[in-house]
Write a protein that holds these residues in place. Structure first.
Motif, PDB file in Angstrom:
ATOM      1  N   TRP A   9     -36.758   4.088-141.862  1.00 55.22           N
ATOM      2  CA  TRP A   9     -36.929   3.853-140.338  1.00 55.22           C
ATOM      3  C   TRP A   9     -37.885   5.059-139.892  1.00 55.22           C
ATOM      4  O   TRP A   9     -38.386   4.711-138.609  1.00 55.22           O
ATOM      5  N   LEU A  10     -38.125   5.827-140.489  1.00 52.33           N
ATOM      6  CA  LEU A  10     -39.076   6.707-139.966  1.00 52.33           C
ATOM      7  C   LEU A  10     -40.169   6.773-140.982  1.00 52.33           C
ATOM      8  O   LEU A  10     -40.751   7.482-141.966  1.00 52.33           O
ATOM      9  N   ASN A  11     -41.254   5.754-140.768  1.00 52.79           N
ATOM     10  CA  ASN A  11     -42.441   5.442-141.320  1.00 52.79           C
ATOM     11  C   ASN A  11     -43.522   4.816-140.136  1.00 52.79           C
ATOM     12  O   ASN A  11     -42.871   4.453-138.981  1.00 52.79           O
ATOM     13  N   PRO A  12     -44.518   4.456-140.596  1.00 56.23           N
ATOM     14  CA  PRO A  12     -45.565   4.016-139.600  1.00 56.23           C
ATOM     15  C   PRO A  12     -45.133   2.936-138.995  1.00 56.23           C
ATOM     16  O   PRO A  12     -45.515   2.926-137.663  1.00 56.23           O
ATOM     17  N   THR A  13     -44.824   1.960-139.796  1.00 62.28           N
ATOM     18  CA  THR A  13     -44.774   0.503-139.047  1.00 62.28           C
ATOM     19  C   THR A  13     -43.412   0.783-138.379  1.00 62.28           C
ATOM     20  O   THR A  13     -43.609   0.016-137.388  1.00 62.28           O
TER      21      THR A  13
ATOM     22  N   GLY B  48     -43.138  -0.104-134.445  1.00 61.65           N
ATOM     23  CA  GLY B  48     -42.053  -0.968-133.850  1.00 61.65           C
ATOM     24  C   GLY B  48     -41.512  -0.415-132.802  1.00 61.65           C
ATOM     25  O   GLY B  48     -41.130  -1.173-131.655  1.00 61.65           O
ATOM     26  N   GLY B  49     -40.878   0.859-132.740  1.00 61.97           N
ATOM     27  CA  GLY B  49     -40.111   1.386-131.713  1.00 61.97           C
ATOM     28  C   GLY B  49     -41.096   1.615-130.422  1.00 61.97           C
ATOM     29  O   GLY B  49     -40.535   1.149-129.487  1.00 61.97           O
ATOM     30  N   VAL B  50     -42.019   2.010-130.666  1.00 63.45           N
ATOM     31  CA  VAL B  50     -42.953   2.333-129.435  1.00 63.45           C
ATOM     32  C   VAL B  50     -43.266   0.928-128.800  1.00 63.45           C
ATOM     33  O   VAL B  50     -43.471   0.526-127.606  1.00 63.45           O
ATOM     34  N   LEU B  51     -43.633  -0.221-129.626  1.00 64.98           N
ATOM     35  CA  LEU B  51     -44.061  -1.567-128.991  1.00 64.98           C
ATOM     36  C   LEU B  51     -42.642  -2.015-128.424  1.00 64.98           C
ATOM     37  O   LEU B  51     -42.926  -2.703-127.451  1.00 64.98           O
TER      38      LEU B  51
ATOM     39  N   VAL C  27     -48.455  -4.352-114.551  1.00 71.54           N
ATOM     40  CA  VAL C  27     -49.927  -4.428-115.337  1.00 71.54           C
ATOM     41  C   VAL C  27     -50.293  -3.230-116.147  1.00 71.54           C
ATOM     42  O   VAL C  27     -50.924  -3.158-117.395  1.00 71.54           O
ATOM     43  N   ILE C  28     -49.754  -2.004-115.980  1.00 69.97           N
ATOM     44  CA  ILE C  28     -49.972  -0.753-116.807  1.00 69.97           C
ATOM     45  C   ILE C  28     -49.324  -0.832-117.819  1.00 69.97           C
ATOM     46  O   ILE C  28     -49.936  -0.646-118.941  1.00 69.97           O
ATOM     47  N   SER C  29     -48.115  -1.254-118.182  1.00 70.21           N
ATOM     48  CA  SER C  29     -47.385  -1.458-119.308  1.00 70.21           C
ATOM     49  C   SER C  29     -47.603  -2.663-119.859  1.00 70.21           C
ATOM     50  O   SER C  29     -47.673  -2.575-121.223  1.00 70.21           O
ATOM     51  N   GLY C  30     -48.453  -3.513-119.344  1.00 70.64           N
ATOM     52  CA  GLY C  30     -48.962  -4.658-120.090  1.00 70.64           C
ATOM     53  C   GLY C  30     -50.073  -4.372-120.876  1.00 70.64           C
ATOM     54  O   GLY C  30     -50.356  -4.686-122.317  1.00 70.64           O
ATOM     55  N   VAL C  31     -50.971  -3.626-120.370  1.00 63.16           N
ATOM     56  CA  VAL C  31     -52.362  -2.940-120.799  1.00 63.16           C
ATOM     57  C   VAL C  31     -51.791  -2.182-121.941  1.00 63.16           C
ATOM     58  O   VAL C  31     -52.326  -1.965-123.235  1.00 63.16           O
ATOM     59  N   ALA C  32     -50.705  -1.191-121.717  1.00 58.70           N
ATOM     60  CA  ALA C  32     -50.144  -0.255-122.675  1.00 58.70           C
ATOM     61  C   ALA C  32     -49.737  -0.977-123.900  1.00 58.70           C
ATOM     62  O   ALA C  32     -50.167  -0.445-125.046  1.00 58.70           O
ATOM     63  N   ALA C  33     -49.100  -2.146-123.817  1.00 56.53           N
ATOM     64  CA  ALA C  33     -48.562  -2.839-124.907  1.00 56.53           C
ATOM     65  C   ALA C  33     -49.642  -3.495-125.729  1.00 56.53           C
ATOM     66  O   ALA C  33     -49.719  -3.599-126.871  1.00 56.53           O
TER      67      ALA C  33
ATOM     68  N   ALA D 272     -50.629  -2.558-129.576  1.00 57.39           N
ATOM     69  CA  ALA D 272     -50.638  -3.768-130.432  1.00 57.39           C
ATOM     70  C   ALA D 272     -51.996  -3.685-131.350  1.00 57.39           C
ATOM     71  O   ALA D 272     -52.072  -3.931-132.579  1.00 57.39           O
ATOM     72  N   LEU D 273     -52.963  -3.297-130.466  1.00 57.72           N
ATOM     73  CA  LEU D 273     -54.397  -3.375-131.269  1.00 57.72           C
ATOM     74  C   LEU D 273     -54.383  -2.226-132.157  1.00 57.72           C
ATOM     75  O   LEU D 273     -55.075  -2.198-133.270  1.00 57.72           O
ATOM     76  N   ALA D 274     -53.878  -1.019-131.799  1.00 55.92           N
ATOM     77  CA  ALA D 274     -53.699   0.207-132.679  1.00 55.92           C
ATOM     78  C   ALA D 274     -52.970  -0.163-133.856  1.00 55.92           C
ATOM     79  O   ALA D 274     -53.138   0.518-135.052  1.00 55.92           O
ATOM     80  N   GLY D 275     -51.904  -1.021-133.700  1.00 60.54           N
ATOM     81  CA  GLY D 275     -51.001  -1.260-134.799  1.00 60.54           C
ATOM     82  C   GLY D 275     -51.706  -2.216-135.917  1.00 60.54           C
ATOM     83  O   GLY D 275     -51.164  -2.097-136.879  1.00 60.54           O
ATOM     84  N   ILE D 276     -52.864  -2.477-135.523  1.00 56.09           N
ATOM     85  CA  ILE D 276     -53.638  -3.562-136.594  1.00 56.09           C
ATOM     86  C   ILE D 276     -53.822  -2.655-137.781  1.00 56.09           C
ATOM     87  O   ILE D 276     -53.600  -2.911-139.169  1.00 56.09           O
ATOM     88  N   GLY D 277     -54.240  -1.410-137.666  1.00 63.92           N
ATOM     89  CA  GLY D 277     -54.678  -0.472-138.663  1.00 63.92           C
ATOM     90  C   GLY D 277     -53.764  -0.023-139.314  1.00 63.92           C
ATOM     91  O   GLY D 277     -53.575   0.348-140.442  1.00 63.92           O
ATOM     92  N   VAL D 278     -52.436   0.209-138.552  1.00 66.48           N
ATOM     93  CA  VAL D 278     -51.288   0.601-139.012  1.00 66.48           C
ATOM     94  C   VAL D 278     -50.485  -0.058-140.083  1.00 66.48           C
ATOM     95  O   VAL D 278     -50.331   0.153-141.234  1.00 66.48           O
ATOM     96  N   LEU D 279     -50.598  -1.465-139.751  1.00 67.74           N
ATOM     97  CA  LEU D 279     -50.047  -2.470-140.475  1.00 67.74           C
ATOM     98  C   LEU D 279     -50.910  -2.892-141.699  1.00 67.74           C
ATOM     99  O   LEU D 279     -50.329  -3.186-142.780  1.00 67.74           O
ATOM    100  N   HIS D 280     -52.287  -2.584-141.652  1.00 66.66           N
ATOM    101  CA  HIS D 280     -53.284  -2.760-142.634  1.00 66.66           C
ATOM    102  C   HIS D 280     -52.782  -1.836-144.071  1.00 66.66           C
ATOM    103  O   HIS D 280     -53.024  -2.067-144.886  1.00 66.66           O
TER     104      HIS D 280
END
Length: 336
Positions: free
Chosen positions: A157-161, A165-168, A202-208, A212-220
């Protein structure tokens, strides 16, 4: 067929928990960020008024998911619970501490007690979805092998994905809560609070979206099988989530708060089902499929039949509970 039906029902329960319990946790995040005792008083009052009647009922969905996993897919239950027991224990403690603090704060008369219990409530609301998100990340990235405690109890559970998941999970819960609170404030005739929560939404939606976009590289890099599934089989659901999220932001700008609720719910539900579609038919990535993990057909039949009977009682009761407290206060004619 029965195994897929049980999985679909369990995923519906998980979706309901994300939409109702998630917004519940998110309200605690905004309670934490409301400001000092005086500046944040009105925001906290609205939060307490909104979640007070339903916060206990929301956890019914989590219990439902756990029982379904235990009854219908016991090998997966055993593997997840034994490998990821640290974040699951921390999440359970957070749920308990959060509920106790919420109840004690309302019953406290001293300011220092209210602040103490309020801090416990808010911090638990922040940390609990984070730990639940790390559990989802551990399962989705294939770090939970079959068997009892076969995976690493720390890196599981302490890994990039998992961290993604926790932050998202935290920012998504905050976004849902802010959107829901907009409509509550508007219904209560508090346009200034509705505008404030719309800004937060709006702020939290943009943050999400940024996470999510940053997560693309993490998941890849860290979860290639999940990345492949999300960019192929589950791509329509991913796109639906993105479109619904953008539509929700537009509706908030137009002060269409009730419709924005629906858009935000679709965005969250779509990404959850995208995860399921990307991973299917594996329940433990690379190791265990739905068919391999499913209980005997007689057990699945009994479970689904029991759910059908229980749903006749539970669903109308929950519908009545939510509908009752979503109605505005009755307007009485002023005395002549």
């Amino acid at each position: 067929m029965l195994a897929n039906a049980a999985l679909a029902v369990m995923w519906v329960g998980l979706t309901c928990y994300a939409l109702f319990g998630g917004a519940d946790f998110g309200a605690g995040v905004w309670d934490l960020l409301a400001g000092g005792a005086e500046r944040g008083r009105e925001r906290r009052r609205l939060i307490e008024h909104s979640i007070g009647p339903v916060w206990e009922a929301n956890h019914v969905w989590l219990i439902f998911v756990v029982v379904m996993l235990w009854s219908a897919f016991s090998p997966v239950f055993a593997a997840v619970m034994s490998t990821l027991y640290i974040p699951l224990t921390l999440a359970a403690l957070g749920i308990i501490a959060r509920g106790a603090a919420f109840a004690f704060r309302k019953a406290s008369t001293e300011l220092w007690q209210q602040r103490l219990f309020g801090a416990c409530f808010a911090l638990s609301s922040l940390l609990t979805p984070f730990f639940l998100g790390t559990v989802a990340g551990g399962v989705a990235s294939g770090r939970v092998p079959p068997g009892l405690a076969r995976g690493d109890v720390v890196t599981g559970w302490l890994n990039p994905t998992s961290l993604l998941g926790g932050v998202l999970a935290v920012v998504t819960c905050a976004h849902l809560a802010a959107v829901y609170l907009c409509a509550d404030a508007d219904r209560e005739g508090r346009p200034e609070l509705a505008s404030a929560f719309a800004r937060d939404a709006v702020i939290s939606g943009v943050a999400a979206g940024v996470v999510a976009l940053a997560g693309i590289g993490v998941l890849h890099a860290d979860a290639p099988q999940l990345f492949h599934g999300l960019t192929h089989r589950a791509l329509p659901l991913v796109l639906l989530s993105a479109v619904a999220g953008l539509a929700g932001l537009a509706l908030l700008a137009r002060r269409r708060f009730v419709t924005a609720r629906g858009a935000a719910a679709v965005a969250v539900a779509a990404i959850l089902w995208a995860w399921g579609a990307a991973q299917y038919p594996a329940m433990l990535v690379g190791n265990t499929t739905v068919a391999q993990a499913a209980a005997h057909g007689s057990v699945l039949t009994a479970v689904l039949a029991s759910l059908g009977v229980g749903a006749v009682l539970l669903v109308p009761s929950l519908w009545l509970l939510y509908a009752t407290f979503q109605r505005g206060a009755p307007k009485h004619p002023s005395p002549q």
